[in-house]
Design a protein around this motif. Sequence first.
Motif, PDB file in Angstrom:
ATOM      1  N   ILE A 149       0.836  -1.201   0.000  1.00  0.00           N
ATOM      2  CA  ILE A 149       0.000   0.000   0.000  1.00  0.00           C
ATOM      3  C   ILE A 149       0.870   1.249   0.000  1.00  0.00           C
ATOM      4  CG2 ILE A 149      -1.620   1.351   1.409  1.00  0.00           C
ATOM      5  CD1 ILE A 149      -2.900  -1.351   2.202  1.00  0.00           C
ATOM      6  N   ILE A 150       1.903   1.246   0.833  1.00  0.00           N
ATOM      7  CA  ILE A 150       2.811   2.401   0.870  1.00  0.00           C
ATOM      8  C   ILE A 150       3.494   2.567  -0.479  1.00  0.00           C
ATOM      9  CG2 ILE A 150       4.977   3.252   1.882  1.00  0.00           C
ATOM     10  CD1 ILE A 150       3.956   2.087   4.562  1.00  0.00           C
ATOM     11  N   GLY A 151       3.898   1.467  -1.088  1.00  0.00           N
ATOM     12  CA  GLY A 151       4.514   1.529  -2.416  1.00  0.00           C
ATOM     13  C   GLY A 151       3.558   2.109  -3.448  1.00  0.00           C
ATOM     14  N   LEU A 152       2.294   1.681  -3.398  1.00  0.00           N
ATOM     15  CA  LEU A 152       1.293   2.221  -4.329  1.00  0.00           C
ATOM     16  C   LEU A 152       1.076   3.713  -4.095  1.00  0.00           C
ATOM     17  CD1 LEU A 152      -1.388  -0.615  -4.342  1.00  0.00           C
ATOM     18  CD2 LEU A 152       0.040   0.109  -6.256  1.00  0.00           C
ATOM     19  N   LEU A 153       0.989   4.105  -2.834  1.00  0.00           N
ATOM     20  CA  LEU A 153       0.787   5.525  -2.526  1.00  0.00           C
ATOM     21  C   LEU A 153       1.969   6.362  -3.008  1.00  0.00           C
ATOM     22  CD1 LEU A 153      -0.786   5.308   1.043  1.00  0.00           C
ATOM     23  CD2 LEU A 153      -1.940   5.883  -1.097  1.00  0.00           C
ATOM     24  N   ASN A 154       3.178   5.866  -2.764  1.00  0.00           N
ATOM     25  CA  ASN A 154       4.366   6.590  -3.229  1.00  0.00           C
ATOM     26  C   ASN A 154       4.390   6.668  -4.750  1.00  0.00           C
ATOM     27  OD1 ASN A 154       5.419   7.213  -0.733  1.00  0.00           O
ATOM     28  ND2 ASN A 154       6.678   5.372  -0.627  1.00  0.00           N
ATOM     29  N   SER A 155       4.027   5.594  -5.397  1.00  0.00           N
ATOM     30  CA  SER A 155       3.989   5.565  -6.851  1.00  0.00           C
ATOM     31  C   SER A 155       2.974   6.579  -7.377  1.00  0.00           C
ATOM     32  CB  SER A 155       3.636   4.155  -7.320  1.00  0.00           C
ATOM     33  OG  SER A 155       3.363   4.145  -8.686  1.00  0.00           O
ATOM     34  N   MET A 156       1.803   6.607  -6.765  1.00  0.00           N
ATOM     35  CA  MET A 156       0.762   7.552  -7.189  1.00  0.00           C
ATOM     36  C   MET A 156       1.217   8.998  -6.974  1.00  0.00           C
ATOM     37  SD  MET A 156      -1.537   5.823  -8.570  1.00  0.00           S
ATOM     38  CE  MET A 156      -2.836   7.006  -8.756  1.00  0.00           C
TER      39      MET A 156
END
Length: 181
Positions: A149-156
């Motif tokens: 989730i953190i990776g997705l948020l950072n990516s976004m």
Amino acid sequence: MIYSDRKLNGEIEVQRVEKQEFVKEFNNVLKDTNFLLLAHYKGLSVSEISLLRDQIRANNAKFKVAKNTLAKKAIKDTNFEKLEKFFVGPTSIAYSDDPVSTSKVMIDFSKQNENLKIIAGVMGEKELTIEEIKNLASLPSMDLLRAKIIGLLNSMQSKIVYALKESQTKVVRAINNKYKS
């Protein structure tokens, strides 16, 4: 060594109070717990039980070996009361608020050591089958899900910043082209 009746009665009374305290404290813990697994551990050595306890503790869970009579009293008035029928023989209890990690440790350990046999579980108010416990163990852990989730948020965030930067660059180019013309 000869004990007087008074000394023996005093020791028995102390043991009774200690047992009552254990039941009361464990009951309070279980009332605030979401997940519990029961397993038979007949044939495990003390070092193997210690290893299992350490692995479970490393995953923010707890592991207890308690007398069945005390454990049955401790699960009264909790979501785990329905497991009373399983407290036969040498029974261990693993409990936590993270059903995936606890299931994973118990299932993995039981695969490595056939003397640990998972016999029942409860998540919330639902009694789980062994197959459901195995399915829980196959899910990604909470830590892995959080990392994703953190990776997705950072990516976004990166994509949004890049898109905003590109938009600003296009606006500046358009204005420059307008003035050059």
